[in-house]
Design a protein around this motif. Sequence first.
Motif, PDB file in Angstrom:
ATOM      1  N   HIS A   1      -3.597   8.411  -4.560  1.00 26.86           N
ATOM      2  CA  HIS A   1      -3.297   9.810  -4.843  1.00 26.86           C
ATOM      3  C   HIS A   1      -3.295  10.695  -3.605  1.00 26.86           C
ATOM      4  O   HIS A   1      -3.064  11.893  -3.711  1.00 26.86           O
ATOM      5  CB  HIS A   1      -4.303  10.362  -5.869  1.00 26.86           C
ATOM      6  N   ASP A   2      -3.561  10.124  -2.432  1.00 30.19           N
ATOM      7  CA  ASP A   2      -3.568  10.900  -1.195  1.00 30.19           C
ATOM      8  C   ASP A   2      -2.400  10.447  -0.328  1.00 30.19           C
ATOM      9  O   ASP A   2      -2.414   9.338   0.215  1.00 30.19           O
ATOM     10  CB  ASP A   2      -4.896  10.685  -0.448  1.00 30.19           C
ATOM     11  N   PRO A   3      -1.361  11.290  -0.161  1.00 33.20           N
ATOM     12  CA  PRO A   3      -0.186  10.884   0.631  1.00 33.20           C
ATOM     13  C   PRO A   3      -0.526  10.490   2.068  1.00 33.20           C
ATOM     14  O   PRO A   3       0.190   9.696   2.677  1.00 33.20           O
ATOM     15  CB  PRO A   3       0.705  12.138   0.599  1.00 33.20           C
TER      16      PRO A   3
ATOM     17  N   LYS B   1      -2.387   2.984   3.930  1.00 29.51           N
ATOM     18  CA  LYS B   1      -3.466   2.001   4.008  1.00 29.51           C
ATOM     19  C   LYS B   1      -3.381   0.948   2.911  1.00 29.51           C
ATOM     20  O   LYS B   1      -4.034  -0.094   3.006  1.00 29.51           O
ATOM     21  CB  LYS B   1      -4.828   2.707   3.911  1.00 29.51           C
ATOM     22  N   LEU B   2      -2.614   1.242   1.871  1.00 29.55           N
ATOM     23  CA  LEU B   2      -2.514   0.306   0.755  1.00 29.55           C
ATOM     24  C   LEU B   2      -1.398  -0.696   0.994  1.00 29.55           C
ATOM     25  O   LEU B   2      -0.320  -0.345   1.471  1.00 29.55           O
ATOM     26  CB  LEU B   2      -2.234   1.070  -0.542  1.00 29.55           C
ATOM     27  N   SER B   3      -1.656  -1.928   0.672  1.00 30.78           N
ATOM     28  CA  SER B   3      -0.639  -2.970   0.760  1.00 30.78           C
ATOM     29  C   SER B   3      -0.641  -3.754  -0.547  1.00 30.78           C
ATOM     30  O   SER B   3      -1.603  -3.674  -1.327  1.00 30.78           O
ATOM     31  CB  SER B   3      -0.935  -3.911   1.928  1.00 30.78           C
ATOM     32  N   PRO B   4       0.401  -4.517  -0.804  1.00 33.02           N
ATOM     33  CA  PRO B   4       0.393  -5.359  -2.009  1.00 33.02           C
ATOM     34  C   PRO B   4      -0.817  -6.291  -2.055  1.00 33.02           C
ATOM     35  O   PRO B   4      -1.341  -6.580  -3.137  1.00 33.02           O
ATOM     36  CB  PRO B   4       1.707  -6.141  -1.885  1.00 33.02           C
ATOM     37  N   MET B   5      -1.285  -6.741  -0.865  1.00 35.49           N
ATOM     38  CA  MET B   5      -2.461  -7.617  -0.815  1.00 35.49           C
ATOM     39  C   MET B   5      -3.709  -6.868  -1.283  1.00 35.49           C
ATOM     40  O   MET B   5      -4.571  -7.440  -1.957  1.00 35.49           O
ATOM     41  CB  MET B   5      -2.677  -8.132   0.609  1.00 35.49           C
ATOM     42  N   ASP B   6      -3.803  -5.580  -0.903  1.00 33.41           N
ATOM     43  CA  ASP B   6      -4.954  -4.781  -1.337  1.00 33.41           C
ATOM     44  C   ASP B   6      -5.005  -4.692  -2.860  1.00 33.41           C
ATOM     45  O   ASP B   6      -6.064  -4.855  -3.481  1.00 33.41           O
ATOM     46  CB  ASP B   6      -4.881  -3.366  -0.744  1.00 33.41           C
TER      47      ASP B   6
END
Length: 302
Positions: A203-205, A210-215
């Motif tokens: 929710h923070d642009p 920092k998010l990846s599919p692995m995360d």
Amino acid sequence: MDEKRGQSWVEAEWLDSLDEELEMEIDDQLVARDLAFISDLKHASTVERQVYFHELLRLQAELVKLQDWVQHTGYKLVVLFEGRDAAGKGGVIKRITQRLNPRICRVVALPAPTEREKSQWYFQRYVPHLPAAGEIVLFDRSWYNRSGVERVMGFATPEQVEEFFNDVPEFERMLARSGIKLVKYWFSITDQEQQLRFLMRIHDPLKQWKLSPMDLESRVRWEAYTKAKEETFERTNIPEAPWFIVEGNDKKAARLNCISHLLSLVPYEEVPHEPIALPERVFNPDYERKTLPDELYVPTRY
């Protein structure tokens, strides 16, 4: 120069430095409205903000002394930062390096291996990043990817994982015999805390990068990561390079605890320095400064 004015200027510079750290902290206090439904997960730090800043600056001053000693003595230090996604590894690394010389203390965060690297000896791509005399290297994830994400996500075969477990203790003993001090940190957080941090990133642009599919997949495979972590500790916790677990739910406490512990592991001392005197500028009466065209200057918008 008036002594009082000089003190005020120095104090202003110091406060600006504090503001830089404060800016890093502000986003921790900004919770999107969309997260109101998980308000029961939020918790306050056990470390008061004033105490946190005071201790952080004190510890960072000690890190500068450590850096000087490492350079002076030719010490070689490697620190591994492992743990679950969003456990706070990057935050600690940022605070460690914030006031250090990047020529002496550098961060290594390797991307996924290339096809060529996949065909090499597993440790080969990490070796070039090891320190020379007088250097500190911080690995933001390390060769333990093999027993963690590669194992859990199926990027490594069971045979490759077993080979890693057989090889890594001797590899780390080799590093120790070569004169490298190896420190291994595992940042531990709870299921709920990771959920909160992931939701804040979603929710923070400013944090979505920092998010990846692995995360996201790591949430699904939480228990598989737990089992992988437990076996990693069991088979790679050697006297020459033991594991140290950092409780990471409280970000501020985790940062202070980790930095303080790292300082305690190195026998550094304050290195004496010759007094520094600023030389007078040489003025040439025949020199005339050229007028540069306006287009060379950055526009003054502020």
